[in-house]
Design a protein around this motif. Structure first.
Motif, PDB file in Angstrom:
ATOM      1  N   UNK A 127     -36.417 -27.133 -22.298  1.00 19.93           N
ATOM      2  CA  UNK A 127     -37.171 -26.387 -21.286  1.00 19.93           C
ATOM      3  C   UNK A 127     -37.000 -24.888 -21.526  1.00 19.93           C
ATOM      4  N   UNK A 128     -38.091 -24.165 -21.490  1.00 18.92           N
ATOM      5  CA  UNK A 128     -38.039 -22.707 -21.614  1.00 18.92           C
ATOM      6  C   UNK A 128     -38.195 -22.077 -20.234  1.00 18.92           C
ATOM      7  N   UNK A 129     -37.302 -21.148 -19.913  1.00 19.86           N
ATOM      8  CA  UNK A 129     -37.284 -20.429 -18.642  1.00 19.86           C
ATOM      9  C   UNK A 129     -37.214 -21.350 -17.425  1.00 19.86           C
ATOM     10  N   UNK A 130     -36.277 -22.337 -17.447  1.00 21.36           N
ATOM     11  CA  UNK A 130     -36.098 -23.164 -16.247  1.00 21.36           C
ATOM     12  C   UNK A 130     -35.373 -22.373 -15.162  1.00 21.36           C
ATOM     13  N   UNK A 131     -35.415 -22.859 -13.932  1.00 19.94           N
ATOM     14  CA  UNK A 131     -34.645 -22.229 -12.862  1.00 19.94           C
ATOM     15  C   UNK A 131     -33.173 -22.569 -13.062  1.00 19.94           C
ATOM     16  N   UNK A 132     -32.330 -21.536 -13.053  1.00 17.08           N
ATOM     17  CA  UNK A 132     -30.900 -21.729 -13.311  1.00 17.08           C
ATOM     18  C   UNK A 132     -30.081 -21.029 -12.240  1.00 17.08           C
ATOM     19  N   UNK A 133     -29.128 -21.766 -11.680  1.00 12.29           N
ATOM     20  CA  UNK A 133     -28.156 -21.165 -10.766  1.00 12.29           C
ATOM     21  C   UNK A 133     -27.041 -20.585 -11.631  1.00 12.29           C
ATOM     22  N   UNK A 134     -26.975 -19.272 -11.735  1.00 11.28           N
ATOM     23  CA  UNK A 134     -26.036 -18.643 -12.661  1.00 11.28           C
ATOM     24  C   UNK A 134     -24.579 -18.802 -12.247  1.00 11.28           C
ATOM     25  N   UNK A 135     -24.325 -19.402 -11.088  1.00 10.15           N
ATOM     26  CA  UNK A 135     -22.951 -19.705 -10.688  1.00 10.15           C
ATOM     27  C   UNK A 135     -22.318 -20.760 -11.592  1.00 10.15           C
ATOM     28  N   UNK A 136     -23.156 -21.517 -12.313  1.00 13.47           N
ATOM     29  CA  UNK A 136     -22.605 -22.561 -13.184  1.00 13.47           C
ATOM     30  C   UNK A 136     -21.817 -21.965 -14.352  1.00 13.47           C
ATOM     31  N   UNK A 137     -21.974 -20.664 -14.604  1.00 16.02           N
ATOM     32  CA  UNK A 137     -21.260 -20.014 -15.706  1.00 16.02           C
ATOM     33  C   UNK A 137     -19.929 -19.400 -15.250  1.00 16.02           C
ATOM     34  N   UNK A 138     -19.728 -19.328 -13.926  1.00 16.32           N
ATOM     35  CA  UNK A 138     -18.494 -18.735 -13.398  1.00 16.32           C
ATOM     36  C   UNK A 138     -17.337 -19.710 -13.530  1.00 16.32           C
ATOM     37  N   UNK A 193     -36.349 -16.080 -21.608  1.00 18.19           N
ATOM     38  CA  UNK A 193     -35.178 -15.575 -20.887  1.00 18.19           C
ATOM     39  C   UNK A 193     -34.064 -16.610 -20.758  1.00 18.19           C
ATOM     40  N   UNK A 194     -34.414 -17.875 -20.869  1.00 19.78           N
ATOM     41  CA  UNK A 194     -33.404 -18.932 -20.742  1.00 19.78           C
ATOM     42  C   UNK A 194     -33.943 -20.236 -21.307  1.00 19.78           C
ATOM     43  N   UNK A 195     -33.028 -21.160 -21.615  1.00 24.28           N
ATOM     44  CA  UNK A 195     -33.421 -22.507 -22.040  1.00 24.28           C
ATOM     45  C   UNK A 195     -32.423 -23.518 -21.482  1.00 24.28           C
ATOM     46  N   UNK A 196     -32.899 -24.744 -21.318  1.00 22.53           N
ATOM     47  CA  UNK A 196     -32.030 -25.878 -21.004  1.00 22.53           C
ATOM     48  C   UNK A 196     -32.371 -26.995 -21.989  1.00 22.53           C
ATOM     49  N   UNK A 197     -31.358 -27.499 -22.685  1.00 19.55           N
ATOM     50  CA  UNK A 197     -31.579 -28.506 -23.722  1.00 19.55           C
ATOM     51  C   UNK A 197     -30.745 -29.741 -23.428  1.00 19.55           C
ATOM     52  N   UNK A 198     -31.382 -30.906 -23.459  1.00 19.44           N
ATOM     53  CA  UNK A 198     -30.636 -32.169 -23.423  1.00 19.44           C
ATOM     54  C   UNK A 198     -30.771 -32.806 -24.803  1.00 19.44           C
ATOM     55  N   UNK A 199     -29.669 -33.318 -25.315  1.00 24.88           N
ATOM     56  CA  UNK A 199     -29.670 -33.844 -26.677  1.00 24.88           C
ATOM     57  C   UNK A 199     -28.621 -34.938 -26.825  1.00 24.88           C
ATOM     58  N   UNK A 200     -28.731 -35.660 -27.914  1.00 26.03           N
ATOM     59  CA  UNK A 200     -27.704 -36.625 -28.315  1.00 26.03           C
ATOM     60  C   UNK A 200     -27.084 -36.135 -29.606  1.00 26.03           C
ATOM     61  N   UNK A 231     -30.468 -15.709 -21.892  1.00 26.68           N
ATOM     62  CA  UNK A 231     -30.597 -14.770 -22.999  1.00 26.68           C
ATOM     63  C   UNK A 231     -29.592 -13.621 -22.934  1.00 26.68           C
ATOM     64  N   UNK A 232     -28.787 -13.503 -24.012  1.00 24.77           N
ATOM     65  CA  UNK A 232     -27.828 -12.403 -24.173  1.00 24.77           C
ATOM     66  C   UNK A 232     -26.823 -12.290 -23.039  1.00 24.77           C
ATOM     67  N   UNK A 233     -26.592 -13.395 -22.323  1.00 20.99           N
ATOM     68  CA  UNK A 233     -25.733 -13.277 -21.146  1.00 20.99           C
ATOM     69  C   UNK A 233     -24.742 -14.431 -21.002  1.00 20.99           C
ATOM     70  N   UNK A 234     -25.239 -15.648 -20.977  1.00 23.29           N
ATOM     71  CA  UNK A 234     -24.358 -16.769 -20.629  1.00 23.29           C
ATOM     72  C   UNK A 234     -24.725 -18.042 -21.377  1.00 23.29           C
ATOM     73  N   UNK A 235     -23.703 -18.901 -21.531  1.00 24.68           N
ATOM     74  CA  UNK A 235     -23.843 -20.158 -22.270  1.00 24.68           C
ATOM     75  C   UNK A 235     -22.970 -21.205 -21.585  1.00 24.68           C
ATOM     76  N   UNK A 236     -23.507 -22.409 -21.432  1.00 23.49           N
ATOM     77  CA  UNK A 236     -22.724 -23.514 -20.874  1.00 23.49           C
ATOM     78  C   UNK A 236     -23.133 -24.810 -21.560  1.00 23.49           C
ATOM     79  N   UNK A 237     -22.144 -25.576 -21.989  1.00 19.58           N
ATOM     80  CA  UNK A 237     -22.433 -26.890 -22.567  1.00 19.58           C
ATOM     81  C   UNK A 237     -21.606 -27.951 -21.841  1.00 19.58           C
ATOM     82  N   UNK A 238     -22.217 -29.101 -21.639  1.00 21.67           N
ATOM     83  CA  UNK A 238     -21.549 -30.251 -21.027  1.00 21.67           C
ATOM     84  C   UNK A 238     -21.674 -31.414 -21.990  1.00 21.67           C
TER      85      UNK A 238
END
Length: 238
Positions: free
Chosen positions: A224-235, A43-50, A66-73
């Protein structure tokens, strides 16, 4: 008339064989990557990378629902660029332009980023509204591959190069538009590792016709697969 019927039958037969071959390839691909049951639970992933680009190492954190939101920093020279898509809207904060204010992303950019919210790729492709075609076979640096073309419901066109040996996707080419410009990108994938029963490429080399000669290499540090995500970060911040 008889000749015409033969042509119609033959065309239909080839289409059926092609569809069957594509489904067989995709079935083997999904099984090799971890299986339908595991994919259905993502349902979701969080990836840290270089990311290595133009001689610099750039940290990137990507969060996707999944099929909803994307955020990159992306942190460059101590400044963090944030891009996000939530449904059909997207925004960016780019302090390198001298402003810390969020601004709306162009429609074409939102469309391209929204396509990246699909975390399960070719799994359940028919339900997702993707059209797949078998475009033949190829040799990719000594690896024999199937070329499977894909058009998303948003009109994004991709070609997946699927290994005949491992059934991993070794390369993806994407054709799309940014403004009035046709852009092609190439993503070569390697170093597949297992996370919670699913195999992911931990190294990707990406090149694009928008930046000739400036290949980017992304190396995943954590996934990380299916981490806890505060969906406000996409607003979009006000």
């Amino acid at each position: 008339m008889f000749a015409s019927l033969i042509i119609v039958f033959f065309t239909g037969f080839l289409s059926a064989v092609s569809a069957q071959s594509v489904d067989e390839i995709i079935s083997k691909h999904i099984a090799a990557m971890g299986g339908a049951q595991r994919f259905s639970k993502v349902q979701s992933v969080r990836i840290t990378a270089d990311m290595q680009v133009m001689g610099k190492q750039v940290p990137v954190v990507t969060t996707i629902v999944q099929d909803k939101a994307f955020r990159s920093e992306t942190t460059v020279e101590g400044m963090t660029i944030v891009q996000a898509v939530n449904g059909t809207a997207g925004w960016i904060i780019n302090p390198m332009t001298g402003s810390a204010k969020a601004t709306a992303l162009p429609e074409e950019t939102v469309k391209a980023m929204a396509a990246e919210t699909d975390l399960t790729g070719l799994f359940d492709y028919k339900k997702k509204g993707y059209a797949l075609t078998l475009e033949g076979e190829d040799d990719l640096g000594g690896a024999k591959v199937y070329k499977v073309g894909m058009t998303t419901k948003n009109g994004i066109k991709r070609v997946n190069y699927i290994s005949k040996d491992t059934f991993y996707i070794l390369k993806i080419t994407v054709q799309g538009k940014v403004g009035d410009q046709e852009i092609q990108s190439v993503n070569t994938q390697s170093d597949f590792r297992e996370v919670d029963g699913i195999f992911y490429p931990f190294t990707s080399e990406v090149s694009t016709s928008a930046m000739p000669g400036a290949a980017m290499v992304l190396k995943i540090k954590t996934l990380e697969i299916n981490p806890k995500i505060d969906e406000q970060i996409f607003a979009m911040p006000q």
